[in-house]
Design a protein around this motif. Structure first.
Motif, PDB file in Angstrom:
ATOM      1  N   HIS A  31      -6.760  24.360  65.242  1.00  0.00           N
ATOM      2  CA  HIS A  31      -5.735  24.047  64.259  1.00  0.00           C
ATOM      3  C   HIS A  31      -6.390  23.451  63.018  1.00  0.00           C
ATOM      4  O   HIS A  31      -7.255  22.577  63.141  1.00  0.00           O
ATOM      5  CB  HIS A  31      -4.716  23.066  64.856  1.00  0.00           C
ATOM      6  CG  HIS A  31      -3.506  22.885  64.031  1.00  0.00           C
ATOM      7  ND1 HIS A  31      -3.490  22.095  62.904  1.00  0.00           N
ATOM      8  CD2 HIS A  31      -2.254  23.406  64.151  1.00  0.00           C
ATOM      9  CE1 HIS A  31      -2.291  22.128  62.367  1.00  0.00           C
ATOM     10  NE2 HIS A  31      -1.519  22.909  63.097  1.00  0.00           N
TER      11      HIS A  31
ATOM     12  N   ILE B 149      -1.611  32.345  65.972  1.00  0.00           N
ATOM     13  CA  ILE B 149      -1.664  31.499  67.175  1.00  0.00           C
ATOM     14  C   ILE B 149      -1.762  32.363  68.429  1.00  0.00           C
ATOM     15  O   ILE B 149      -2.579  32.108  69.315  1.00  0.00           O
ATOM     16  CB  ILE B 149      -0.418  30.597  67.272  1.00  0.00           C
ATOM     17  CG1 ILE B 149      -0.394  29.569  66.143  1.00  0.00           C
ATOM     18  CG2 ILE B 149      -0.356  29.902  68.639  1.00  0.00           C
ATOM     19  CD1 ILE B 149       0.950  28.870  65.970  1.00  0.00           C
TER      20      ILE B 149
ATOM     21  N   TRP C 169      -0.416  23.535  71.430  1.00  0.00           N
ATOM     22  CA  TRP C 169      -0.033  24.634  70.535  1.00  0.00           C
ATOM     23  C   TRP C 169       1.460  24.913  70.674  1.00  0.00           C
ATOM     24  O   TRP C 169       2.153  25.186  69.699  1.00  0.00           O
ATOM     25  CB  TRP C 169      -0.844  25.903  70.818  1.00  0.00           C
ATOM     26  CG  TRP C 169      -2.018  26.040  69.918  1.00  0.00           C
ATOM     27  CD1 TRP C 169      -3.327  26.098  70.287  1.00  0.00           C
ATOM     28  CD2 TRP C 169      -2.008  26.134  68.491  1.00  0.00           C
ATOM     29  NE1 TRP C 169      -4.122  26.205  69.166  1.00  0.00           N
ATOM     30  CE2 TRP C 169      -3.334  26.236  68.050  1.00  0.00           C
ATOM     31  CE3 TRP C 169      -0.987  26.128  67.518  1.00  0.00           C
ATOM     32  CZ2 TRP C 169      -3.685  26.340  66.714  1.00  0.00           C
ATOM     33  CZ3 TRP C 169      -1.327  26.231  66.182  1.00  0.00           C
ATOM     34  CH2 TRP C 169      -2.665  26.336  65.794  1.00  0.00           C
TER      35      TRP C 169
END
Length: 150
Positions: free
Chosen positions: A122, A48, A133
């Motif tokens: 995602h 991420i 996020w």
């Protein structure tokens, strides 16, 4: 307002909870050990924070799942299977538990310091905003800490 790892208070809350995790904690559901869970979370959080991908077209199903999972459901369901690239069963060593835990804390501390957009697509929700996020990452960490009773 939804808890969000981009906010220091939420990140600190997750860190305080993980500090109570020991290598001997047993999961209340699922098959991961505490070491495997930390390794899994670290893998996801690194991705991420570090990666950006070309935006893929978000499907209607992904959009609806995103709304349900991030804004309506109080938490992620138990026993949901993640992406194969983040499966950690048998890929860790309990002797490295302290290292995994230290990395976990370091990665969680990076979220509130993030100044760039998080652009990773995602796998279940499609293209999501940086704010989303933060919500998704918080819910993911919360899910796994609850898995171990924390």
């Amino acid at each position: 307002m939804k808890k969000n790892l981009l906010k220091k208070e939420a990140a600190d809350f997750i860190i305080a909870r993980v500090k109570n995790l020991s290598v001997t904690h047993q999961p209340q559901w699922g098959i991961m050990t505490a070491s495997e869970m930390l390794f899994h979370c670290n893998s996801c959080n690194r991705q991420i924070l570090e990666e950006g991908r070309e935006n893929k077209k978000t499907q209607v199903k992904q959009y609806l799942l995103r709304i349900l999972a991030l804004y309506i459901a109080p938490s992620f369901k138990k026993n949901i299977q993640g992406e194969p690239e983040h499966h950690t069963k048998g890929k860790t060593n309990d002797l490295d538990f302290a290292k995994y835990k230290e990395e976990f804390v370091g990665l969680i501390n990076q979220f509130p310091l993030t100044t760039r957009s998080l652009t990773l697509s995602h796998p279940a929700f499609g293209n999501i905003s940086t704010e989303e996020w933060g919500i998704a990452a918080y819910k993911h960490m919360d899910h796994h800490l609850r898995q171990f009773g924390l």
